[in-house]
Motif scaffolding. Structure first.
Motif, PDB file in Angstrom:
ATOM      1  N   ALA A  34       0.820  -1.213   0.000  1.00 60.60           N
ATOM      2  CA  ALA A  34       0.000   0.000   0.000  1.00 60.60           C
ATOM      3  C   ALA A  34       0.858   1.268   0.000  1.00 60.60           C
ATOM      4  CB  ALA A  34      -0.939   0.011   1.207  1.00 60.60           C
ATOM      5  N   TYR A  35       2.100   1.155   0.450  1.00 58.75           N
ATOM      6  CA  TYR A  35       3.020   2.289   0.505  1.00 58.75           C
ATOM      7  C   TYR A  35       3.092   2.982  -0.855  1.00 58.75           C
ATOM      8  CZ  TYR A  35       7.483   4.748   1.264  1.00 58.75           C
ATOM      9  OH  TYR A  35       8.472   5.686   1.380  1.00 58.75           O
ATOM     10  N   THR A  36       3.015   4.274  -0.868  1.00 59.18           N
ATOM     11  CA  THR A  36       2.936   5.170  -2.036  1.00 59.18           C
ATOM     12  C   THR A  36       1.556   5.164  -2.677  1.00 59.18           C
ATOM     13  OG1 THR A  36       3.626   3.675  -3.850  1.00 59.18           O
ATOM     14  CG2 THR A  36       5.384   4.723  -2.571  1.00 59.18           C
ATOM     15  N   ARG A  37       0.610   4.354  -2.158  1.00 64.55           N
ATOM     16  CA  ARG A  37      -0.693   4.220  -2.807  1.00 64.55           C
ATOM     17  C   ARG A  37      -1.839   4.547  -1.853  1.00 64.55           C
ATOM     18  NH1 ARG A  37       2.384  -0.561  -4.833  1.00 64.55           N
ATOM     19  NH2 ARG A  37       2.997   0.029  -6.941  1.00 64.55           N
ATOM     20  N   TYR A  38      -1.569   5.365  -0.863  1.00 65.48           N
ATOM     21  CA  TYR A  38      -2.619   5.812   0.039  1.00 65.48           C
ATOM     22  C   TYR A  38      -2.437   7.305   0.303  1.00 65.48           C
ATOM     23  CZ  TYR A  38       1.170   4.871   3.389  1.00 65.48           C
ATOM     24  OH  TYR A  38       2.381   4.808   4.024  1.00 65.48           O
ATOM     25  N   THR A  39      -3.490   7.926   0.731  1.00 64.48           N
ATOM     26  CA  THR A  39      -3.448   9.331   1.100  1.00 64.48           C
ATOM     27  C   THR A  39      -4.055   9.492   2.478  1.00 64.48           C
ATOM     28  OG1 THR A  39      -5.568   9.694  -0.025  1.00 64.48           O
ATOM     29  CG2 THR A  39      -3.569  10.186  -1.275  1.00 64.48           C
ATOM     30  N   LEU A  40      -3.654  10.558   3.158  1.00 63.95           N
ATOM     31  CA  LEU A  40      -4.213  10.894   4.464  1.00 63.95           C
ATOM     32  C   LEU A  40      -5.332  11.894   4.246  1.00 63.95           C
ATOM     33  CD1 LEU A  40      -4.130  10.711   7.547  1.00 63.95           C
ATOM     34  CD2 LEU A  40      -2.423  12.550   7.528  1.00 63.95           C
ATOM     35  N   GLY A  41      -6.559  11.481   4.554  1.00 66.40           N
ATOM     36  CA  GLY A  41      -7.712  12.334   4.329  1.00 66.40           C
ATOM     37  C   GLY A  41      -7.851  13.441   5.363  1.00 66.40           C
ATOM     38  N   ALA A  42      -8.750  14.349   5.081  1.00 61.38           N
ATOM     39  CA  ALA A  42      -9.001  15.472   5.994  1.00 61.38           C
ATOM     40  C   ALA A  42      -9.520  14.999   7.342  1.00 61.38           C
ATOM     41  CB  ALA A  42      -9.997  16.435   5.349  1.00 61.38           C
ATOM     42  N   ASP A  43     -10.108  13.806   7.363  1.00 61.62           N
ATOM     43  CA  ASP A  43     -10.636  13.266   8.622  1.00 61.62           C
ATOM     44  C   ASP A  43      -9.580  12.536   9.437  1.00 61.62           C
ATOM     45  OD1 ASP A  43     -10.234  11.064   7.022  1.00 61.62           O
ATOM     46  OD2 ASP A  43     -12.270  10.259   7.240  1.00 61.62           O
ATOM     47  N   GLY A  44      -8.328  12.527   8.940  1.00 61.05           N
ATOM     48  CA  GLY A  44      -7.247  11.905   9.677  1.00 61.05           C
ATOM     49  C   GLY A  44      -7.082  10.425   9.415  1.00 61.05           C
ATOM     50  N   HIS A  45      -7.834   9.865   8.461  1.00 63.71           N
ATOM     51  CA  HIS A  45      -7.743   8.442   8.143  1.00 63.71           C
ATOM     52  C   HIS A  45      -7.016   8.233   6.819  1.00 63.71           C
ATOM     53  CE1 HIS A  45     -10.137   6.842  11.420  1.00 63.71           C
ATOM     54  NE2 HIS A  45     -11.011   7.810  11.237  1.00 63.71           N
ATOM     55  N   TYR A  46      -6.299   7.120   6.725  1.00 61.70           N
ATOM     56  CA  TYR A  46      -5.557   6.767   5.527  1.00 61.70           C
ATOM     57  C   TYR A  46      -6.449   5.959   4.590  1.00 61.70           C
ATOM     58  CZ  TYR A  46      -1.365   8.208   8.048  1.00 61.70           C
ATOM     59  OH  TYR A  46      -0.426   8.933   8.731  1.00 61.70           O
ATOM     60  N   VAL A  47      -6.383   6.294   3.303  1.00 61.52           N
ATOM     61  CA  VAL A  47      -7.245   5.653   2.314  1.00 61.52           C
ATOM     62  C   VAL A  47      -6.404   5.182   1.134  1.00 61.52           C
ATOM     63  CG1 VAL A  47      -9.204   5.949   0.752  1.00 61.52           C
ATOM     64  CG2 VAL A  47      -9.181   7.146   2.957  1.00 61.52           C
ATOM     65  N   ILE A  48      -6.536   3.913   0.793  1.00 58.51           N
ATOM     66  CA  ILE A  48      -5.850   3.368  -0.376  1.00 58.51           C
ATOM     67  C   ILE A  48      -6.500   3.941  -1.639  1.00 58.51           C
ATOM     68  CG2 ILE A  48      -5.219   1.266  -1.629  1.00 58.51           C
ATOM     69  CD1 ILE A  48      -5.546  -0.255   1.013  1.00 58.51           C
ATOM     70  N   HIS A  49      -5.699   4.313  -2.611  1.00 51.94           N
ATOM     71  CA  HIS A  49      -6.225   4.875  -3.849  1.00 51.94           C
ATOM     72  C   HIS A  49      -7.232   3.914  -4.481  1.00 51.94           C
ATOM     73  CE1 HIS A  49      -2.183   7.237  -4.184  1.00 51.94           C
ATOM     74  NE2 HIS A  49      -2.981   7.724  -3.257  1.00 51.94           N
ATOM     75  N   SER A  50      -8.388   4.413  -4.809  1.00 49.85           N
ATOM     76  CA  SER A  50      -9.478   3.563  -5.291  1.00 49.85           C
ATOM     77  C   SER A  50      -9.132   2.874  -6.607  1.00 49.85           C
ATOM     78  CB  SER A  50     -10.757   4.387  -5.442  1.00 49.85           C
ATOM     79  OG  SER A  50     -10.563   5.474  -6.327  1.00 49.85           O
TER      80      SER A  50
ATOM     81  N   SER B  27       0.169   6.129  17.835  1.00 46.82           N
ATOM     82  CA  SER B  27       1.158   6.517  16.826  1.00 46.82           C
ATOM     83  C   SER B  27       0.594   6.343  15.416  1.00 46.82           C
ATOM     84  CB  SER B  27       2.430   5.693  16.983  1.00 46.82           C
ATOM     85  OG  SER B  27       3.043   5.947  18.232  1.00 46.82           O
ATOM     86  N   GLU B  28       1.153   7.092  14.479  1.00 45.65           N
ATOM     87  CA  GLU B  28       0.653   7.100  13.109  1.00 45.65           C
ATOM     88  C   GLU B  28       0.762   5.724  12.456  1.00 45.65           C
ATOM     89  OE1 GLU B  28      -0.983   9.486  11.199  1.00 45.65           O
ATOM     90  OE2 GLU B  28      -1.181  10.295  13.240  1.00 45.65           O
ATOM     91  N   GLU B  29       1.819   4.997  12.742  1.00 45.02           N
ATOM     92  CA  GLU B  29       2.003   3.691  12.105  1.00 45.02           C
ATOM     93  C   GLU B  29       0.856   2.744  12.460  1.00 45.02           C
ATOM     94  OE1 GLU B  29       6.087   5.497  12.521  1.00 45.02           O
ATOM     95  OE2 GLU B  29       4.358   5.211  13.845  1.00 45.02           O
ATOM     96  N   TYR B  30       0.488   2.741  13.720  1.00 48.23           N
ATOM     97  CA  TYR B  30      -0.599   1.855  14.148  1.00 48.23           C
ATOM     98  C   TYR B  30      -1.922   2.294  13.533  1.00 48.23           C
ATOM     99  CZ  TYR B  30      -3.670  -0.880  17.209  1.00 48.23           C
ATOM    100  OH  TYR B  30      -4.617  -1.741  17.697  1.00 48.23           O
ATOM    101  N   LYS B  31      -2.205   3.583  13.558  1.00 52.72           N
ATOM    102  CA  LYS B  31      -3.458   4.095  12.988  1.00 52.72           C
ATOM    103  C   LYS B  31      -3.518   3.820  11.485  1.00 52.72           C
ATOM    104  CE  LYS B  31      -3.066   8.330  14.579  1.00 52.72           C
ATOM    105  NZ  LYS B  31      -3.436   9.749  14.854  1.00 52.72           N
ATOM    106  N   ARG B  32      -2.391   3.966  10.814  1.00 53.56           N
ATOM    107  CA  ARG B  32      -2.339   3.699   9.373  1.00 53.56           C
ATOM    108  C   ARG B  32      -2.615   2.226   9.090  1.00 53.56           C
ATOM    109  NH1 ARG B  32       3.275   5.196   6.920  1.00 53.56           N
ATOM    110  NH2 ARG B  32       2.675   7.080   8.051  1.00 53.56           N
ATOM    111  N   TYR B  33      -1.979   1.358   9.873  1.00 51.34           N
ATOM    112  CA  TYR B  33      -2.170  -0.083   9.711  1.00 51.34           C
ATOM    113  C   TYR B  33      -3.635  -0.461   9.880  1.00 51.34           C
ATOM    114  CZ  TYR B  33      -1.623  -5.104  10.613  1.00 51.34           C
ATOM    115  OH  TYR B  33      -1.741  -6.469  10.573  1.00 51.34           O
ATOM    116  N   VAL B  34      -4.273   0.040  10.913  1.00 53.38           N
ATOM    117  CA  VAL B  34      -5.684  -0.251  11.159  1.00 53.38           C
ATOM    118  C   VAL B  34      -6.552   0.288  10.036  1.00 53.38           C
ATOM    119  CG1 VAL B  34      -7.645   0.196  12.692  1.00 53.38           C
ATOM    120  CG2 VAL B  34      -5.417  -0.415  13.662  1.00 53.38           C
ATOM    121  N   ASP B  35      -6.259   1.495   9.578  1.00 56.15           N
ATOM    122  CA  ASP B  35      -7.051   2.086   8.488  1.00 56.15           C
ATOM    123  C   ASP B  35      -6.935   1.257   7.212  1.00 56.15           C
ATOM    124  OD1 ASP B  35      -8.065   4.188   9.938  1.00 56.15           O
ATOM    125  OD2 ASP B  35      -6.589   5.649   9.241  1.00 56.15           O
ATOM    126  N   LEU B  36      -5.728   0.816   6.897  1.00 54.17           N
ATOM    127  CA  LEU B  36      -5.532   0.035   5.672  1.00 54.17           C
ATOM    128  C   LEU B  36      -6.285  -1.287   5.750  1.00 54.17           C
ATOM    129  CD1 LEU B  36      -1.733   0.683   4.969  1.00 54.17           C
ATOM    130  CD2 LEU B  36      -3.714   1.803   3.916  1.00 54.17           C
TER     131      LEU B  36
END
Length: 338
Positions: free
Chosen positions: A99-115, A156-165
């Protein structure tokens, strides 16, 4: 250097499911006498497998517009390629996805994989399902590009990113049939312990996080097989034992353990040791054959004999003729004859 090594490794990897019928060297047949658990029965159905390597796990950081499945020199994945694997006798397919390089951090603070990327990846998964293959979905090089730096803090961001993905992956694939499984992370490792939080603790925490997200996401995910890696997908006894205790603690029959094995890189990578019974290092008795025997006995003792199905998600030898001949000797066909 780490990235280059991992790219080389993935050029030669294969996937195989370990069956409960594996015979250990000491003649112990209890594993064979016991009835199969759901995860062991599932693993047997997986049969011979193949990694779609260096495609959806590949990425570029210098030009994100070119970061597609051709980033590391492989051609685009087509339905014909998937059907060709099926025609060659493969029963399962692992589709590593970074997913690295293929997600963005949204305005709501959650990471989203490019659709667009996720839709393309799902198309390959569906081609494999249509070809009647078992399919393993995972997060891949995310393990070392960013997750390895996690400090063990759930804020931490890493954990939140992992959960979001995983929340997005679980939701996106929740209606896939049971032949699709989720692997929580490829070769997970962490740079350091953090105080009293050990590296194994961190692995248990991310495996728990993915498990909770998947099981609560609805659809077929309530009972979908989840593949739990050992630390760094090592087949060492302490790592296999730790994985067993984590899996047993969840009291869930639909969990599979996974390890990787390259029979010591000086042999698998053809780095000066090419004989299957040749000593791997000066001053030691270990050979490729003895270490493979030890690996099979370890996973049998720690996992299979206790009812846990096991998948060797990656293994291989450098694809030279001699390496091919040597690999064909491993465990009387329990490893693919390449």
């Amino acid at each position: 250097m780490m990235k280059r090594t991992r790219i080389v490794k993935l050029l030669i990897v294969f996937l195989i499911a370990l069956s409960i019928s594996y015979q250990v060297d000491d003649g112990n047949s209890q594993a064979n006498a016991a009835p199969q658990t759901p995860s062991q029965a599932y693993v047997q159905k997986m049969g011979k497998g193949w990694n779609v390597f260096n495609t959806y796990d590949s990425f570029r950081t210098d030009d994100l517009a070119l970061s597609d499945e051709t980033s590391w020199g492989q051609p685009q994945v087509t339905q014909e390629l998937i059907l060709s694997a099926k025609a060659k006798g493969f029963d399962s397919i692992r589709i590593p996805m970074t997913a690295y390089t293929r997600y963005t951090l949204g305005a709501d603070g959650h990471y989203v994989i490019h659709s667009e990327w996720l839709a393309k990846y799902k198309q390959v998964v569906d081609w494999a399902v249509d070809a009647d293959l078992y399919v393993m979905i995972n997060l891949h090089h995310d393990s070392w590009t960013w997750l390895s730096n996690w400090d063990g803090n759930k804020a931490s961001e890493e954990y939140k990113r992992y959960v979001d993905l995983w929340r997005q992956l679980a939701n996106h694939f929740k209606n896939e049939p049971e032949q699709v499984m989720f692997e929580t992370m490829n070769e997970p490792y962490f740079e350091n312990d953090t105080g009293t939080i050990t590296k194994q603790d961190k692995l248990d925490m991310i495996n728990q996080a993915a498990y909770d997200v998947i099981r609560s996401s609805g659809g077929n995910n309530a009972t979908r097989m989840i593949v739990i890696p050992t630390y760094s997908t090592s087949a060492d006894m302490d790592k296999a034992n730790a994985s067993y205790h984590f899996i047993a603690g969840l009291n869930d029959p639909n969990l599979i353990a996974t390890v990787h094995f390259y029979s010591d890189w000086v042999f698998s990578g053809n780095l000066g040791r090419t004989g299957f019974d040749e000593k791997l290092y000066d001053g030691v008795q270990d050979t490729p054959r003895s270490n493979i025997d030890q690996m099979f006995n370890t996973v049998n003792h720690a996992l299979i004999s206790k009812g846990i199905g096991v998948v060797i998600g990656e293994y291989g030898c450098y694809p030279l003729m001699m390496a091919r001949r040597k690999c064909s000797q491993v465990k009387n066909g329990n490893i693919l004859n390449i």
